[in-house]
Design a protein around this motif. Structure first.
Motif, PDB file in Angstrom:
ATOM      1  N   ASP A  16    -102.706 -63.908 -86.064  1.00 55.99           N
ATOM      2  CA  ASP A  16    -103.535 -64.319 -85.078  1.00 55.99           C
ATOM      3  C   ASP A  16    -103.653 -65.833 -84.719  1.00 55.99           C
ATOM      4  O   ASP A  16    -103.533 -66.201 -83.642  1.00 55.99           O
ATOM      5  N   ALA A  17    -103.481 -66.549 -85.802  1.00 55.99           N
ATOM      6  CA  ALA A  17    -103.563 -68.072 -85.549  1.00 55.99           C
ATOM      7  C   ALA A  17    -102.141 -68.567 -85.023  1.00 55.99           C
ATOM      8  O   ALA A  17    -102.345 -69.163 -84.036  1.00 55.99           O
ATOM      9  N   LEU A  18    -100.959 -67.837 -85.373  1.00 58.94           N
ATOM     10  CA  LEU A  18     -99.642 -67.987 -84.662  1.00 58.94           C
ATOM     11  C   LEU A  18     -99.832 -67.904 -83.283  1.00 58.94           C
ATOM     12  O   LEU A  18     -99.394 -68.636 -82.234  1.00 58.94           O
ATOM     13  N   GLN A  19    -100.293 -66.575 -83.001  1.00 58.37           N
ATOM     14  CA  GLN A  19    -100.325 -66.123 -81.561  1.00 58.37           C
ATOM     15  C   GLN A  19    -101.348 -67.256 -80.571  1.00 58.37           C
ATOM     16  O   GLN A  19    -100.877 -67.331 -79.402  1.00 58.37           O
ATOM     17  N   MET A  20    -102.227 -67.550 -81.169  1.00 49.05           N
ATOM     18  CA  MET A  20    -103.218 -68.424 -80.382  1.00 49.05           C
ATOM     19  C   MET A  20    -102.684 -69.725 -80.139  1.00 49.05           C
ATOM     20  O   MET A  20    -102.587 -70.270 -79.125  1.00 49.05           O
ATOM     21  N   TYR A  21    -101.846 -70.254 -81.125  1.00 48.87           N
ATOM     22  CA  TYR A  21    -100.959 -71.498 -80.804  1.00 48.87           C
ATOM     23  C   TYR A  21    -100.080 -71.347 -80.018  1.00 48.87           C
ATOM     24  O   TYR A  21     -99.663 -72.217 -79.233  1.00 48.87           O
ATOM     25  N   LEU A  22     -99.229 -70.294 -79.915  1.00 46.81           N
ATOM     26  CA  LEU A  22     -98.344 -69.948 -79.173  1.00 46.81           C
ATOM     27  C   LEU A  22     -98.785 -69.836 -77.422  1.00 46.81           C
ATOM     28  O   LEU A  22     -98.013 -70.467 -76.758  1.00 46.81           O
ATOM     29  N   GLU A  23     -99.908 -69.127 -77.404  1.00 50.68           N
ATOM     30  CA  GLU A  23    -100.385 -69.155 -76.115  1.00 50.68           C
ATOM     31  C   GLU A  23    -101.387 -70.294 -75.606  1.00 50.68           C
ATOM     32  O   GLU A  23    -101.021 -70.545 -74.451  1.00 50.68           O
ATOM     33  N   LYS A  24    -101.795 -71.082 -76.487  1.00 48.62           N
ATOM     34  CA  LYS A  24    -102.751 -72.142 -75.986  1.00 48.62           C
ATOM     35  C   LYS A  24    -102.314 -73.404 -76.283  1.00 48.62           C
ATOM     36  O   LYS A  24    -102.348 -74.601 -75.635  1.00 48.62           O
ATOM     37  N   GLY A  25    -101.718 -73.802 -77.535  1.00 47.98           N
ATOM     38  CA  GLY A  25    -101.250 -74.879 -78.102  1.00 47.98           C
ATOM     39  C   GLY A  25     -99.832 -75.440 -77.678  1.00 47.98           C
ATOM     40  O   GLY A  25     -99.633 -76.645 -77.205  1.00 47.98           O
ATOM     41  N   ARG A  26     -99.017 -74.500 -78.217  1.00 52.82           N
ATOM     42  CA  ARG A  26     -97.593 -74.963 -77.996  1.00 52.82           C
ATOM     43  C   ARG A  26     -97.358 -75.372 -76.282  1.00 52.82           C
ATOM     44  O   ARG A  26     -96.430 -76.269 -76.096  1.00 52.82           O
ATOM     45  N   PRO A  27     -97.634 -74.605 -75.284  1.00 52.85           N
ATOM     46  CA  PRO A  27     -97.362 -75.165 -73.933  1.00 52.85           C
ATOM     47  C   PRO A  27     -97.901 -76.413 -73.531  1.00 52.85           C
ATOM     48  O   PRO A  27     -97.115 -77.402 -72.937  1.00 52.85           O
ATOM     49  N   LYS A  28     -99.034 -77.159 -74.351  1.00 47.74           N
ATOM     50  CA  LYS A  28     -99.431 -78.293 -74.057  1.00 47.74           C
ATOM     51  C   LYS A  28     -98.437 -79.411 -74.769  1.00 47.74           C
ATOM     52  O   LYS A  28     -98.591 -80.606 -74.431  1.00 47.74           O
ATOM     53  N   LEU A  29     -97.656 -79.062 -75.599  1.00 50.41           N
ATOM     54  CA  LEU A  29     -96.709 -79.680 -76.423  1.00 50.41           C
ATOM     55  C   LEU A  29     -95.312 -79.833 -75.802  1.00 50.41           C
ATOM     56  O   LEU A  29     -94.386 -80.878 -76.325  1.00 50.41           O
ATOM     57  N   VAL A  30     -94.932 -78.967 -74.932  1.00 51.74           N
ATOM     58  CA  VAL A  30     -93.565 -78.922 -74.609  1.00 51.74           C
ATOM     59  C   VAL A  30     -93.227 -79.846 -73.657  1.00 51.74           C
ATOM     60  O   VAL A  30     -94.126 -80.479 -72.724  1.00 51.74           O
ATOM     61  N   ARG A  31     -92.203 -80.620 -73.740  1.00 48.54           N
ATOM     62  CA  ARG A  31     -91.856 -81.845 -72.938  1.00 48.54           C
ATOM     63  C   ARG A  31     -90.332 -81.501 -72.380  1.00 48.54           C
ATOM     64  O   ARG A  31     -89.572 -80.289 -72.836  1.00 48.54           O
ATOM     65  N   THR A  32     -90.080 -82.348 -71.261  1.00 47.27           N
ATOM     66  CA  THR A  32     -88.358 -82.333 -70.796  1.00 47.27           C
ATOM     67  C   THR A  32     -87.767 -82.241 -71.916  1.00 47.27           C
ATOM     68  O   THR A  32     -87.618 -83.294 -72.682  1.00 47.27           O
ATOM     69  N   GLY A  33     -86.763 -81.442 -72.231  1.00 48.99           N
ATOM     70  CA  GLY A  33     -85.919 -81.351 -73.189  1.00 48.99           C
ATOM     71  C   GLY A  33     -86.458 -80.857 -74.536  1.00 48.99           C
ATOM     72  O   GLY A  33     -85.369 -80.845 -75.517  1.00 48.99           O
TER      73      GLY A  33
END
Length: 226
Positions: A185-202
């Motif tokens: 549950d924690a991993l899915q929340m991070y992948l859905e809400k958190g990781r997209p905000k950390l992604v940068r070019t490259g």
């Protein structure tokens, strides 16, 4: 059971791409389980949580340590999840089996209550870093993974539907690690809400990222824990 065993091993090789050594390890576990079922005069379709618990006690009686038992039970969980997923069995009895913990990758002086307090202290509503840190520590604790394994996990290693992550460990050995409900549950929340905000070019396809969109390092994980 032998027919299902052979099909499952082919599944690990062809669809999961797991190494020959890992396939052999799984085969040894399942063949031992098959022999146990024969001694218990029980078929695979009748094997429930009581049967799996009895098998675990059988391993303990043989003097197998907790770490080795965990490996064998992981193999069984993968097998039973596949049996249920392909419709061979109606349900997966291993889903209700509490597995022996491999041991905490955090400092060993922390007991379970302390670790629970640590996890609960993280504000998962803090997007993206709070939910990232909660997922990170949940995975380290619940899955018994090394920090080096966690930071090298990539998106294609995570199987959401089957709740497993493919891990490349020491000696370049690949294994499947089941993810418990809380960690999932924690991993899915991070992948859905958190990781997209950390992604940068490259940004690469590592699961856990820094604020600059780079893979976490071992030192950064230690800082997060502190």
């Amino acid at each position: 059971m032998q027919t299902h065993l052979e099909r499952f091993i082919r599944f690990l090789a062809a669809e999961k791409g797991l190494s020959t050594a890992y396939q052999l390890s799984v085969r040894q576990t399942l063949e031992e389980f098959a022999r146990f079922l024969e001694t218990e005069d029980t078929g695979l379709a009748q094997a429930g949580i009581d049967t799996l618990s009895a098998f675990l006690r059988h391993l303990q009686d043989r003097g197998i340590d907790r770490s080795s038992m965990r490996v064998e039970m992981v193999h069984l969980r993968i097998f039973f999840r596949w049996l249920a997923g392909t419709g061979i069995l109606e349900k997966d009895p291993s889903a209700f089996l509490e597995m022996p913990r491999q041991g905490l990758s955090l400092p060993h002086v922390l007991d379970q209550k302390t670790v629970s307090n640590l996890l609960e202290s993280i504000d998962v509503q803090d997007i993206p870093l709070g939910c990232r840190d909660r997922a990170l520590l949940e995975m380290i604790y619940a899955c018994g993974m090394r920090v080096s394994e966690i930071i090298n996990c990539k998106l294609e290693s995570f199987d959401k539907d089957e709740a497993f992550v493919r891990v490349l460990g020491k000696g370049d050995k690949t294994r499947l690690v089941p993810i418990g409900r809380s960690a999932l549950d924690a991993l899915q929340m991070y992948l859905e809400k958190g990781r997209p905000k950390l992604v940068r070019t490259g940004t690469k396809n590592h699961i856990f990222l820094t604020v600059r969109g780079r893979p976490l390092t071992r030192e950064r994980v230690r800082q997060i824990l502190r």
